[in-house]
Scaffold this motif. Structure first.
Motif, PDB file in Angstrom:
ATOM      1  N   LEU A   1       0.828  -1.213   0.000  1.00  0.00           N
ATOM      2  CA  LEU A   1       0.000   0.000   0.000  1.00  0.00           C
ATOM      3  C   LEU A   1       0.862   1.264   0.000  1.00  0.00           C
ATOM      4  CD1 LEU A   1      -2.785  -1.157   2.465  1.00  0.00           C
ATOM      5  CD2 LEU A   1      -3.133  -0.473   0.090  1.00  0.00           C
ATOM      6  N   ALA A   2       1.942   1.263   0.785  1.00  0.00           N
ATOM      7  CA  ALA A   2       2.826   2.437   0.819  1.00  0.00           C
ATOM      8  C   ALA A   2       3.489   2.653  -0.542  1.00  0.00           C
ATOM      9  CB  ALA A   2       3.879   2.260   1.910  1.00  0.00           C
ATOM     10  N   ARG A   3       3.918   1.571  -1.178  1.00  0.00           N
ATOM     11  CA  ARG A   3       4.531   1.693  -2.505  1.00  0.00           C
ATOM     12  C   ARG A   3       3.513   2.171  -3.531  1.00  0.00           C
ATOM     13  NH1 ARG A   3       7.761  -3.464  -4.119  1.00  0.00           N
ATOM     14  NH2 ARG A   3       8.285  -2.104  -5.832  1.00  0.00           N
ATOM     15  N   GLU A   4       2.276   1.739  -3.381  1.00  0.00           N
ATOM     16  CA  GLU A   4       1.221   2.171  -4.297  1.00  0.00           C
ATOM     17  C   GLU A   4       1.002   3.681  -4.189  1.00  0.00           C
ATOM     18  OE1 GLU A   4      -3.523   1.497  -4.517  1.00  0.00           O
ATOM     19  OE2 GLU A   4      -2.313  -0.295  -4.179  1.00  0.00           O
ATOM     20  N   LEU A   5       0.966   4.202  -2.964  1.00  0.00           N
ATOM     21  CA  LEU A   5       0.808   5.647  -2.796  1.00  0.00           C
ATOM     22  C   LEU A   5       2.017   6.383  -3.376  1.00  0.00           C
ATOM     23  CD1 LEU A   5      -0.812   8.048  -1.707  1.00  0.00           C
ATOM     24  CD2 LEU A   5       0.484   7.805   0.423  1.00  0.00           C
ATOM     25  N   ALA A   6       3.204   5.839  -3.185  1.00  0.00           N
ATOM     26  CA  ALA A   6       4.405   6.468  -3.753  1.00  0.00           C
ATOM     27  C   ALA A   6       4.296   6.560  -5.274  1.00  0.00           C
ATOM     28  CB  ALA A   6       5.646   5.672  -3.347  1.00  0.00           C
ATOM     29  N   GLU A   7       3.775   5.511  -5.906  1.00  0.00           N
ATOM     30  CA  GLU A   7       3.603   5.535  -7.359  1.00  0.00           C
ATOM     31  C   GLU A   7       2.552   6.564  -7.775  1.00  0.00           C
ATOM     32  OE1 GLU A   7       5.505   4.172  -9.616  1.00  0.00           O
ATOM     33  OE2 GLU A   7       6.709   3.342  -7.994  1.00  0.00           O
ATOM     34  N   MET A   8       1.493   6.711  -6.988  1.00  0.00           N
ATOM     35  CA  MET A   8       0.486   7.739  -7.287  1.00  0.00           C
ATOM     36  C   MET A   8       1.120   9.123  -7.232  1.00  0.00           C
ATOM     37  SD  MET A   8      -2.901   6.646  -5.222  1.00  0.00           S
ATOM     38  CE  MET A   8      -3.293   4.930  -4.985  1.00  0.00           C
ATOM     39  N   MET A   9       1.976   9.325  -6.214  1.00  0.00           N
ATOM     40  CA  MET A   9       2.631  10.626  -6.078  1.00  0.00           C
ATOM     41  C   MET A   9       3.606  10.872  -7.222  1.00  0.00           C
ATOM     42  SD  MET A   9       3.143  10.603  -1.962  1.00  0.00           S
ATOM     43  CE  MET A   9       3.732  12.268  -1.761  1.00  0.00           C
ATOM     44  N   ARG A  10       4.274   9.842  -7.675  1.00  0.00           N
ATOM     45  CA  ARG A  10       5.170  10.004  -8.827  1.00  0.00           C
ATOM     46  C   ARG A  10       4.387  10.311 -10.094  1.00  0.00           C
ATOM     47  NH1 ARG A  10       7.775   5.201  -6.574  1.00  0.00           N
ATOM     48  NH2 ARG A  10       9.535   5.947  -5.343  1.00  0.00           N
ATOM     49  N   GLY A  11       3.204   9.718 -10.205  1.00  0.00           N
ATOM     50  CA  GLY A  11       2.354   9.962 -11.371  1.00  0.00           C
ATOM     51  C   GLY A  11       1.755  11.358 -11.383  1.00  0.00           C
ATOM     52  N   ASN A  12       1.662  11.987 -10.230  1.00  0.00           N
ATOM     53  CA  ASN A  12       1.097  13.335 -10.114  1.00  0.00           C
ATOM     54  C   ASN A  12       2.117  14.213  -9.393  1.00  0.00           C
ATOM     55  OD1 ASN A  12      -0.662  15.481 -10.128  1.00  0.00           O
ATOM     56  ND2 ASN A  12      -2.263  14.477  -8.944  1.00  0.00           N
ATOM     57  N   LYS A  13       3.359  14.197  -9.879  1.00  0.00           N
ATOM     58  CA  LYS A  13       4.465  14.822  -9.145  1.00  0.00           C
ATOM     59  C   LYS A  13       4.319  16.334  -9.004  1.00  0.00           C
ATOM     60  CE  LYS A  13       7.758  15.385 -12.901  1.00  0.00           C
ATOM     61  NZ  LYS A  13       9.070  15.036 -13.398  1.00  0.00           N
TER      62      LYS A  13
ATOM     63  N   GLN B   1      -6.476  14.437  -4.329  1.00  0.00           N
ATOM     64  CA  GLN B   1      -7.364  14.245  -3.174  1.00  0.00           C
ATOM     65  C   GLN B   1      -8.211  12.991  -3.337  1.00  0.00           C
ATOM     66  OE1 GLN B   1      -9.376  17.995  -3.201  1.00  0.00           O
ATOM     67  NE2 GLN B   1      -7.814  19.007  -1.949  1.00  0.00           N
ATOM     68  N   ALA B   2      -8.673  12.720  -4.554  1.00  0.00           N
ATOM     69  CA  ALA B   2      -9.478  11.521  -4.787  1.00  0.00           C
ATOM     70  C   ALA B   2      -8.636  10.256  -4.640  1.00  0.00           C
ATOM     71  CB  ALA B   2     -10.109  11.585  -6.179  1.00  0.00           C
ATOM     72  N   GLU B   3      -7.400  10.282  -5.160  1.00  0.00           N
ATOM     73  CA  GLU B   3      -6.505   9.127  -4.994  1.00  0.00           C
ATOM     74  C   GLU B   3      -6.239   8.856  -3.517  1.00  0.00           C
ATOM     75  OE1 GLU B   3      -3.715   9.199  -9.019  1.00  0.00           O
ATOM     76  OE2 GLU B   3      -3.061  10.329  -7.246  1.00  0.00           O
ATOM     77  N   LEU B   4      -5.999   9.924  -2.764  1.00  0.00           N
ATOM     78  CA  LEU B   4      -5.707   9.782  -1.341  1.00  0.00           C
ATOM     79  C   LEU B   4      -6.927   9.271  -0.574  1.00  0.00           C
ATOM     80  CD1 LEU B   4      -3.429  10.179   0.671  1.00  0.00           C
ATOM     81  CD2 LEU B   4      -4.282  12.472   1.081  1.00  0.00           C
TER      82      LEU B   4
ATOM     83  N   LEU C   1       8.247   4.449   4.627  1.00  0.00           N
ATOM     84  CA  LEU C   1       8.719   4.397   3.235  1.00  0.00           C
ATOM     85  C   LEU C   1       9.012   5.801   2.719  1.00  0.00           C
ATOM     86  CD1 LEU C   1       8.977   2.386   0.715  1.00  0.00           C
ATOM     87  CD2 LEU C   1       6.836   3.420   0.021  1.00  0.00           C
ATOM     88  N   PRO C   2      10.255   6.071   2.307  1.00  0.00           N
ATOM     89  CA  PRO C   2      10.548   7.380   1.707  1.00  0.00           C
ATOM     90  C   PRO C   2      10.030   7.423   0.270  1.00  0.00           C
ATOM     91  CG  PRO C   2      12.534   6.032   1.840  1.00  0.00           C
ATOM     92  CD  PRO C   2      11.431   5.242   2.481  1.00  0.00           C
ATOM     93  N   VAL C   3       9.512   8.576  -0.111  1.00  0.00           N
ATOM     94  CA  VAL C   3       8.944   8.751  -1.453  1.00  0.00           C
ATOM     95  C   VAL C   3       9.780   9.799  -2.170  1.00  0.00           C
ATOM     96  CG1 VAL C   3       6.926   9.441  -2.759  1.00  0.00           C
ATOM     97  CG2 VAL C   3       6.650   8.230  -0.600  1.00  0.00           C
ATOM     98  N   THR C   4      10.153   9.485  -3.404  1.00  0.00           N
ATOM     99  CA  THR C   4      10.861  10.462  -4.235  1.00  0.00           C
ATOM    100  C   THR C   4      10.010  10.717  -5.471  1.00  0.00           C
ATOM    101  OG1 THR C   4      12.092   8.654  -5.227  1.00  0.00           O
ATOM    102  CG2 THR C   4      13.180   9.842  -3.466  1.00  0.00           C
ATOM    103  N   PRO C   5       9.108  11.722  -5.408  1.00  0.00           N
ATOM    104  CA  PRO C   5       8.221  11.971  -6.536  1.00  0.00           C
ATOM    105  C   PRO C   5       8.946  12.433  -7.786  1.00  0.00           C
ATOM    106  CG  PRO C   5       7.741  13.484  -4.718  1.00  0.00           C
ATOM    107  CD  PRO C   5       8.860  12.608  -4.287  1.00  0.00           C
ATOM    108  N   GLY C   6      10.168  12.918  -7.673  1.00  0.00           N
ATOM    109  CA  GLY C   6      10.894  13.412  -8.837  1.00  0.00           C
ATOM    110  C   GLY C   6      11.196  14.892  -8.649  1.00  0.00           C
ATOM    111  N   SER C   7      11.433  15.558  -9.722  1.00  0.00           N
ATOM    112  CA  SER C   7      11.709  16.987  -9.645  1.00  0.00           C
ATOM    113  C   SER C   7      10.932  17.695 -10.750  1.00  0.00           C
ATOM    114  CB  SER C   7      13.201  17.261  -9.809  1.00  0.00           C
ATOM    115  OG  SER C   7      13.645  16.770 -11.042  1.00  0.00           O
ATOM    116  N   THR C   8      10.619  18.937 -10.500  1.00  0.00           N
ATOM    117  CA  THR C   8       9.907  19.699 -11.512  1.00  0.00           C
ATOM    118  C   THR C   8      10.895  20.131 -12.599  1.00  0.00           C
ATOM    119  OG1 THR C   8      10.274  21.694 -10.224  1.00  0.00           O
ATOM    120  CG2 THR C   8       8.179  20.585  -9.925  1.00  0.00           C
ATOM    121  N   LEU C   9      10.406  20.208 -13.796  1.00  0.00           N
ATOM    122  CA  LEU C   9      11.271  20.592 -14.931  1.00  0.00           C
ATOM    123  C   LEU C   9      11.228  22.083 -15.167  1.00  0.00           C
ATOM    124  CD1 LEU C   9      10.357  17.683 -17.349  1.00  0.00           C
ATOM    125  CD2 LEU C   9      12.379  17.904 -15.925  1.00  0.00           C
TER     126      LEU C   9
END
Length: 199
Positions: free
Chosen positions: A59-71, A115-118, A191-199
């Motif tokens: 579940l934690a990894r799933e949320l991390a992927e959601m955050m990466r998808g909406n970085k 908000q809906a994903e969360l 679980l640490p999350v690395t959503p990425g960086s803004t371009l």
């Protein structure tokens, strides 16, 4: 005649002794079986705890992927994903959104999608983990000096890592100990999350 009666008495004595041996062996066997039952109960409890731990990590990894998808939303200082600590039952975010439900539409609003994903994710955490507690925050010191995870978040800097902390109630794995470790004691998954960086 005398030897025949002596033989009969010896046979009866041996037969009685065999009965005592059988009774003693049944008692010894029952103690062994009781020990095996205790081991089986402990094994089932450890198996359940391992299954819940695995579920929490997924579940934690799933949320991390959601955050990466909406970085773009995940990296904001006031990100909708950063909800702090929630321990209500069921888990509900401060701003619940159901625009991802069938018949609904979030449109292009990335904050509404976050908000809906969360909202959906927290509902699944509530269903999967007994007495769940969640914290999603920026934190630079998730562990205390003794190495145990802690719920408090120490960071206010927007560049610090985002951590997903999940805890749940679980019975003690010690034999004969009936205490239950509450989710409020400490997180079980950090679980640490690395959503990425803004371009």
């Amino acid at each position: 005649m005398n030897s025949l009666s002596r033989h009969v008495r010896n046979v009866r004595r041996v037969a009685g002794f065999t009965l005592v041996e059988v009774l003693v062996s049944i008692v010894v066997l029952s103690f062994g079986l009781l020990g095996m039952v205790g081991l089986q109960a402990g094994s089932l409890q450890a198996n359940r705890d391992a299954r819940l731990q695995s579920t929490a990590v997924v579940l934690a990894r799933e949320l991390a992927e959601m955050m990466r998808g909406n970085k773009d939303q995940a990296l904001l200082a006031t990100s909708p994903y950063l909800i702090g600590e929630i321990s209500s039952n069921p888990l509900v975010p401060p701003t619940a959104s159901y625009c991802l439900a069938i018949g609904q539409n979030c449109g292009t609003d990335k904050a509404a999608v976050a908000q809906a994903e969360l909202t959906d994710w927290l509902a699944r955490v509530s269903d999967a983990l007994p007495g769940a507690r969640v914290s999603i925050c920026r934190d630079t010191a998730p562990f205390a000096s003794d190495g145990t995870a802690q719920w408090t978040c120490t960071s206010t800097d927007n560049t610090d890592p985002i951590l997903v902390k999940i805890g749940w109630s679980r019975p003690s794995l010690k034999t004969g100990d009936t205490t239950v470790q509450q989710a409020s004691d400490r997180p079980s998954v950090v679980l640490p999350v690395t959503p990425g960086s803004t371009l």
